[in-house]
Motif scaffolding. Structure first.
Motif, PDB file in Angstrom:
ATOM      1  N   GLU A 148       7.452   8.026 -15.845  1.00  0.00           N
ATOM      2  CA  GLU A 148       6.893   6.677 -15.805  1.00  0.00           C
ATOM      3  C   GLU A 148       5.400   6.730 -15.465  1.00  0.00           C
ATOM      4  OE1 GLU A 148       7.666   3.300 -16.019  1.00  0.00           O
ATOM      5  OE2 GLU A 148       9.435   3.879 -17.161  1.00  0.00           O
ATOM      6  N   PRO A 149       4.575   5.974 -16.191  1.00  0.00           N
ATOM      7  CA  PRO A 149       3.132   6.000 -15.933  1.00  0.00           C
ATOM      8  C   PRO A 149       2.731   5.094 -14.766  1.00  0.00           C
ATOM      9  CG  PRO A 149       3.601   4.494 -17.731  1.00  0.00           C
ATOM     10  CD  PRO A 149       4.923   5.118 -17.348  1.00  0.00           C
ATOM     11  N   ASP A 150       1.540   5.339 -14.270  1.00  0.00           N
ATOM     12  CA  ASP A 150       0.874   4.426 -13.330  1.00  0.00           C
ATOM     13  C   ASP A 150       1.632   4.201 -12.028  1.00  0.00           C
ATOM     14  OD1 ASP A 150      -1.165   4.051 -15.265  1.00  0.00           O
ATOM     15  OD2 ASP A 150       0.047   2.510 -16.253  1.00  0.00           O
ATOM     16  N   ILE A 151       2.291   5.243 -11.539  1.00  0.00           N
ATOM     17  CA  ILE A 151       2.839   5.205 -10.185  1.00  0.00           C
ATOM     18  C   ILE A 151       1.996   6.137  -9.325  1.00  0.00           C
ATOM     19  CG2 ILE A 151       4.798   5.726  -8.688  1.00  0.00           C
ATOM     20  CD1 ILE A 151       6.661   5.177 -11.011  1.00  0.00           C
ATOM     21  N   ASP A 152       1.433   5.614  -8.253  1.00  0.00           N
ATOM     22  CA  ASP A 152       0.670   6.449  -7.330  1.00  0.00           C
ATOM     23  C   ASP A 152       1.657   7.117  -6.377  1.00  0.00           C
ATOM     24  OD1 ASP A 152      -0.981   7.673  -5.528  1.00  0.00           O
ATOM     25  OD2 ASP A 152      -2.205   5.900  -5.099  1.00  0.00           O
ATOM     26  N   TRP A 153       2.179   8.249  -6.811  1.00  0.00           N
ATOM     27  CA  TRP A 153       3.219   8.928  -6.042  1.00  0.00           C
ATOM     28  C   TRP A 153       2.723   9.387  -4.673  1.00  0.00           C
ATOM     29  CZ3 TRP A 153       8.069   8.356  -7.352  1.00  0.00           C
ATOM     30  CH2 TRP A 153       8.407   8.138  -8.697  1.00  0.00           C
ATOM     31  N   SER A 154       1.417   9.510  -4.503  1.00  0.00           N
ATOM     32  CA  SER A 154       0.889   9.921  -3.202  1.00  0.00           C
ATOM     33  C   SER A 154       1.096   8.845  -2.143  1.00  0.00           C
ATOM     34  CB  SER A 154      -0.602  10.249  -3.310  1.00  0.00           C
ATOM     35  OG  SER A 154      -1.369   9.081  -3.563  1.00  0.00           O
ATOM     36  N   ARG A 155       1.529   7.676  -2.571  1.00  0.00           N
ATOM     37  CA  ARG A 155       1.828   6.582  -1.645  1.00  0.00           C
ATOM     38  C   ARG A 155       3.334   6.355  -1.488  1.00  0.00           C
ATOM     39  NH1 ARG A 155      -2.602   3.237  -0.523  1.00  0.00           N
ATOM     40  NH2 ARG A 155      -4.497   3.773  -1.681  1.00  0.00           N
ATOM     41  N   VAL A 156       4.122   7.299  -2.000  1.00  0.00           N
ATOM     42  CA  VAL A 156       5.580   7.138  -2.001  1.00  0.00           C
ATOM     43  C   VAL A 156       6.237   8.167  -1.085  1.00  0.00           C
ATOM     44  CG1 VAL A 156       7.671   7.157  -3.412  1.00  0.00           C
ATOM     45  CG2 VAL A 156       5.537   6.226  -4.360  1.00  0.00           C
ATOM     46  N   GLY A 197       0.794  -1.219   0.000  1.00  0.00           N
ATOM     47  CA  GLY A 197       0.000   0.000   0.000  1.00  0.00           C
ATOM     48  C   GLY A 197       0.825   1.266   0.000  1.00  0.00           C
ATOM     49  N   GLN A 198       2.147   1.121   0.020  1.00  0.00           N
ATOM     50  CA  GLN A 198       3.034   2.281   0.019  1.00  0.00           C
ATOM     51  C   GLN A 198       4.425   1.847  -0.418  1.00  0.00           C
ATOM     52  OE1 GLN A 198       3.211   3.688   4.056  1.00  0.00           O
ATOM     53  NE2 GLN A 198       4.223   1.867   4.808  1.00  0.00           N
ATOM     54  N   ALA A 199       5.257   2.829  -0.741  1.00  0.00           N
ATOM     55  CA  ALA A 199       6.643   2.542  -1.105  1.00  0.00           C
ATOM     56  C   ALA A 199       7.546   3.610  -0.517  1.00  0.00           C
ATOM     57  CB  ALA A 199       6.804   2.495  -2.623  1.00  0.00           C
ATOM     58  N   ASN A 200       8.731   3.200  -0.127  1.00  0.00           N
ATOM     59  CA  ASN A 200       9.750   4.112   0.390  1.00  0.00           C
ATOM     60  C   ASN A 200      10.979   4.016  -0.507  1.00  0.00           C
ATOM     61  OD1 ASN A 200       8.165   4.716   2.781  1.00  0.00           O
ATOM     62  ND2 ASN A 200       8.745   2.679   3.507  1.00  0.00           N
ATOM     63  N   ILE A 201      11.488   5.176  -0.912  1.00  0.00           N
ATOM     64  CA  ILE A 201      12.599   5.181  -1.859  1.00  0.00           C
ATOM     65  C   ILE A 201      13.710   6.117  -1.391  1.00  0.00           C
ATOM     66  CG2 ILE A 201      11.026   4.665  -3.766  1.00  0.00           C
ATOM     67  CD1 ILE A 201      11.381   7.554  -4.735  1.00  0.00           C
ATOM     68  N   ILE A 202      14.907   5.878  -1.910  1.00  0.00           N
ATOM     69  CA  ILE A 202      16.054   6.761  -1.730  1.00  0.00           C
ATOM     70  C   ILE A 202      16.376   7.359  -3.092  1.00  0.00           C
ATOM     71  CG2 ILE A 202      18.519   6.877  -1.186  1.00  0.00           C
ATOM     72  CD1 ILE A 202      18.030   4.359   0.611  1.00  0.00           C
ATOM     73  N   VAL A 203      16.669   8.654  -3.114  1.00  0.00           N
ATOM     74  CA  VAL A 203      16.959   9.323  -4.380  1.00  0.00           C
ATOM     75  C   VAL A 203      18.335   9.982  -4.311  1.00  0.00           C
ATOM     76  CG1 VAL A 203      16.095  10.899  -6.133  1.00  0.00           C
ATOM     77  CG2 VAL A 203      14.487   9.800  -4.570  1.00  0.00           C
ATOM     78  N   ALA A 204      19.170   9.654  -5.296  1.00  0.00           N
ATOM     79  CA  ALA A 204      20.514  10.222  -5.389  1.00  0.00           C
ATOM     80  C   ALA A 204      20.513  11.420  -6.332  1.00  0.00           C
ATOM     81  CB  ALA A 204      21.500   9.165  -5.874  1.00  0.00           C
ATOM     82  N   THR A 205      21.664  12.066  -6.415  1.00  0.00           N
ATOM     83  CA  THR A 205      21.808  13.266  -7.231  1.00  0.00           C
ATOM     84  C   THR A 205      23.066  13.146  -8.088  1.00  0.00           C
ATOM     85  OG1 THR A 205      22.986  14.322  -5.407  1.00  0.00           O
ATOM     86  CG2 THR A 205      20.614  14.725  -5.546  1.00  0.00           C
ATOM     87  N   GLY A 206      23.489  14.258  -8.654  1.00  0.00           N
ATOM     88  CA  GLY A 206      24.700  14.273  -9.462  1.00  0.00           C
ATOM     89  C   GLY A 206      24.414  14.054 -10.934  1.00  0.00           C
ATOM     90  N   ALA A 207      25.433  14.267 -11.744  1.00  0.00           N
ATOM     91  CA  ALA A 207      25.279  14.161 -13.193  1.00  0.00           C
ATOM     92  C   ALA A 207      24.857  12.766 -13.632  1.00  0.00           C
ATOM     93  CB  ALA A 207      26.590  14.558 -13.873  1.00  0.00           C
ATOM     94  N   LEU A 237       4.524  13.469  -4.197  1.00  0.00           N
ATOM     95  CA  LEU A 237       4.927  12.509  -3.178  1.00  0.00           C
ATOM     96  C   LEU A 237       4.112  12.649  -1.896  1.00  0.00           C
ATOM     97  CD1 LEU A 237       8.769  12.996  -3.565  1.00  0.00           C
ATOM     98  CD2 LEU A 237       7.539  10.903  -4.164  1.00  0.00           C
ATOM     99  N   LYS A 238       4.000  11.548  -1.179  1.00  0.00           N
ATOM    100  CA  LYS A 238       3.414  11.598   0.159  1.00  0.00           C
ATOM    101  C   LYS A 238       4.283  12.451   1.072  1.00  0.00           C
ATOM    102  CE  LYS A 238       2.101   8.602   4.036  1.00  0.00           C
ATOM    103  NZ  LYS A 238       2.024   7.187   4.513  1.00  0.00           N
ATOM    104  N   GLN A 239       5.603  12.247   0.988  1.00  0.00           N
ATOM    105  CA  GLN A 239       6.552  12.984   1.829  1.00  0.00           C
ATOM    106  C   GLN A 239       7.943  12.829   1.239  1.00  0.00           C
ATOM    107  OE1 GLN A 239       5.804  14.668   5.008  1.00  0.00           O
ATOM    108  NE2 GLN A 239       7.820  15.497   4.532  1.00  0.00           N
TER     109      GLN A 239
END
Length: 250
Positions: free
Chosen positions: A54-62, A32-42, A95-97
């Protein structure tokens, strides 16, 4: 660790983002939810650009977590990773948060503690990361601390790392590059179920070769990804330039 070699950085980004998106959708479907890590840089330009499309991602649950940030750098500075993430990711998806690393705090160790508590309550489903020219993973420069279980650390940036940041144009001179940062630890990154590691560009070829074909060692921090079955390393042909033929046949 699995390997995928793509034609160029653009194709790499599309394929890496697609794989990451699949893992995000799966986590949402199962939990019912997903937790992700996001990196940066070139290295993350193409991957993040493709991910937000990307389609069909419920970002409000991420819920997202920031991987690392310089200490003492204003979040409006062109090199600020907070600014990078706002402009290239967070402002594009509902995003959720999203939990940023506050590199401007007077108490960076408190920032580490607070983020550590938060991430322990949000087991990571997908981590988007890269590898530095010196083999670093996040801002864990060699020799990296493979033993600490602290989720976030205050770290010293070595000269090779700082030269990379200046060389990529984020700073005018080497002296302008901060010497400290807050980084997610290697062990915390390895807690992620899926790790999407995007590494384009010929200048990363030596780091890729050592990370993939060399021993697991703190002197090559990203080599620790060899121990993670859920990691896929996405590289383009130029970043694969120094790999042996046996690597492709494994």
């Amino acid at each position: 660790m699995k390997l995928e070699v793509l034609e160029d950085a653009k194709q790499l980004g599309v394929v890496a983002a697609r794989r990451g998106a699949e893992a995000i959708r799966q986590a949402i479907a199962e939990k019912g939810q997903a937790n992700i890590i996001v990196a940066t840089g070139a290295s993350q330009f193409e991957t993040l650009s493709a991910l937000i499309a990307e389609p069909d991602i419920d970002w409000s649950r991420v819920t997202g977590f920031h991987l690392d940030e310089y200490l003492g750098l204003d979040d409006q500075h062109p090199a600020s990773f907070c600014r990078y993430l706002r402009e290239r990711f967070v402002e594009h998806v509902p995003l959720k948060q999203f939990y940023y690393v506050d590199g401007t705090s007077d108490d960076p160790h408190l920032v580490c503690s607070e983020l550590g508590r938060l991430i322990q309550d949000h087991p990571i489903d997908v981590a988007f990361v890269g590898i530095g020219e010196n083999g670093h993973l996040a801002f864990n420069d060699p020799p990296a601390d493979f033993e600490t279980t602290e989720p976030y650390l205050v770290v010293e940036l070595d000269e090779a790392c700082r030269k990379q940041q200046a060389g990529e144009g984020w700073f005018a001179t080497l002296d302008d590059v901060p010497k400290q940062a807050i980084s997610m630890s290697c062990r915390q990154i390895l807690k992620s179920t899926t790790i999407i590691c995007s590494v384009p560009d010929r200048r990363k070829a030596e780091a890729v070769q050592k990370s993939l074909e060399g021993p697991v060692t703190p002197e090559v921090p990203a080599s620790i990804l060899q121990s993670h079955e859920g990691t896929t390393l996405f590289i383009d042909k130029s970043a694969a330039a120094l790999l042996t033929s046996s690597t492709f046949s494994d």
